[in-house]
Design a protein around this motif. Structure first.
Motif, short mmCIF file in Angstrom:
data_model
loop_
_atom_site.label_atom_id
_atom_site.label_comp_id
_atom_site.label_asym_id
_atom_site.label_seq_id
_atom_site.Cartn_x
_atom_site.Cartn_y
_atom_site.Cartn_z
N ASP A 61 34.12 34.08 49.08
CA ASP A 61 35.54 33.73 49.01
C ASP A 61 36.21 34.50 47.88
O ASP A 61 35.61 34.73 46.82
CB ASP A 61 35.72 32.23 48.76
N LEU A 62 37.44 34.88 48.11
CA LEU A 62 38.22 35.55 47.07
C LEU A 62 38.67 34.55 46.02
O LEU A 62 38.88 33.37 46.32
CB LEU A 62 39.44 36.23 47.68
N ASN A 63 38.82 35.02 44.79
CA ASN A 63 39.29 34.19 43.69
C ASN A 63 40.81 34.33 43.62
O ASN A 63 41.34 35.23 42.99
CB ASN A 63 38.63 34.64 42.38
N TYR A 64 41.50 33.44 44.31
CA TYR A 64 42.96 33.55 44.42
C TYR A 64 43.68 33.29 43.10
O TYR A 64 44.76 33.82 42.88
CB TYR A 64 43.48 32.64 45.53
N ALA A 65 43.08 32.52 42.22
CA ALA A 65 43.68 32.30 40.90
C ALA A 65 43.68 33.61 40.11
O ALA A 65 44.68 33.97 39.48
CB ALA A 65 42.92 31.22 40.14
N LYS A 66 42.58 34.35 40.18
CA LYS A 66 42.49 35.65 39.51
C LYS A 66 43.47 36.64 40.12
O LYS A 66 44.19 37.34 39.40
CB LYS A 66 41.06 36.19 39.63
N ILE A 67 43.53 36.68 41.43
CA ILE A 67 44.45 37.60 42.12
C ILE A 67 45.89 37.29 41.75
O ILE A 67 46.67 38.19 41.44
CB ILE A 67 44.23 37.53 43.64
N GLY A 68 46.24 36.01 41.75
CA GLY A 68 47.61 35.61 41.40
C GLY A 68 47.96 35.94 39.95
O GLY A 68 49.05 36.43 39.67
N THR A 69 47.03 35.69 39.06
CA THR A 69 47.25 35.99 37.64
C THR A 69 47.47 37.48 37.43
O THR A 69 48.40 37.91 36.74
CB THR A 69 46.06 35.50 36.79
N LYS A 70 46.60 38.29 38.04
CA LYS A 70 46.73 39.74 37.90
C LYS A 70 48.02 40.25 38.53
O LYS A 70 48.64 41.17 38.00
CB LYS A 70 45.52 40.44 38.52
N LEU A 71 48.43 39.67 39.64
CA LEU A 71 49.67 40.09 40.29
C LEU A 71 50.88 39.77 39.42
O LEU A 71 51.79 40.59 39.27
CB LEU A 71 49.81 39.44 41.66
N VAL A 72 50.90 38.59 38.82
CA VAL A 72 52.02 38.23 37.93
C VAL A 72 52.08 39.18 36.74
O VAL A 72 53.15 39.67 36.37
CB VAL A 72 51.88 36.75 37.47
N ILE A 73 50.93 39.46 36.14
CA ILE A 73 50.91 40.39 35.01
C ILE A 73 51.37 41.78 35.44
O ILE A 73 52.14 42.44 34.73
CB ILE A 73 49.51 40.43 34.36
N LEU A 74 50.95 42.21 36.62
CA LEU A 74 51.35 43.52 37.12
C LEU A 74 52.87 43.60 37.31
O LEU A 74 53.50 44.59 36.95
CB LEU A 74 50.65 43.81 38.45
N VAL A 75 53.45 42.54 37.85
CA VAL A 75 54.91 42.51 38.05
C VAL A 75 55.63 42.52 36.70
O VAL A 75 56.64 43.22 36.53
CB VAL A 75 55.31 41.29 38.90
N VAL A 76 55.12 41.79 35.73
CA VAL A 76 55.73 41.77 34.39
C VAL A 76 55.63 43.16 33.75
O VAL A 76 56.60 43.64 33.15
CB VAL A 76 55.07 40.69 33.50
N ILE A 77 54.48 43.82 33.89
CA ILE A 77 54.35 45.18 33.35
C ILE A 77 55.36 46.10 34.02
O ILE A 77 56.01 46.91 33.35
CB ILE A 77 52.91 45.72 33.53
N GLY A 78 55.49 45.99 35.33
CA GLY A 78 56.47 46.80 36.04
C GLY A 78 57.88 46.56 35.57
O GLY A 78 58.66 47.50 35.39
#
Length: 117
Positions: A61-78
């Motif tokens: 199973d994918l770790n959706y908490a990790k994916i979500g956290t990384k996506l939020v950080i990526l959007v903030v960096i952008g």
């Protein structure tokens, strides 16, 4: 299929390395600016990260908490890159808080990719 997934992980980490490397070069040179290479690094990491978020070629199973956290950080960096680039065009410099936040968040996102299991 597993080899392809590992290749995408490598591309994802290289994207963050490009972004962080460009940031370090600006820091060492004392310019503290936003470069086109930073935008490219973010784009590479983002596209590869989205490809990794798809459940292909894995038996776990994918770790959706990790994916979500990384996506939020990526959007903030952008967002910070966009704001910093706009300020740089307008005033000729990037505020220190924006510049340092980009580096810290990029490092944190790469650390999450490697250390969070």
């Amino acid at each position: 299929m597993e080899f392809l997934r590992h290749l995408v992980v490598l591309i994802h980490l290289v994207g963050f390395a490009v972004l962080f490397g460009a940031w370090v070069v600006e820091l060492v040179n004392g310019k503290r600016g936003i470069t086109r290479l930073m935008h490219w690094g973010l784009a590479i990491a983002g596209v590869a990260g989205l490809a990794l978020a798809a459940p292909w070629g894995i038996e776990y199973d994918l770790n959706y908490a990790k994916i979500g956290t990384k996506l939020v950080i990526l959007v903030v960096i952008g967002a910070l890159l966009g704001i910093g680039a706009g300020r740089q065009r307008k005033t000729g410099s990037v505020p220190a808080g924006i510049f340092w936040s980009i580096g810290i968040l990029t490092f944190a996102n790469a650390a999450i990719a490697v250390l969070w299991r």
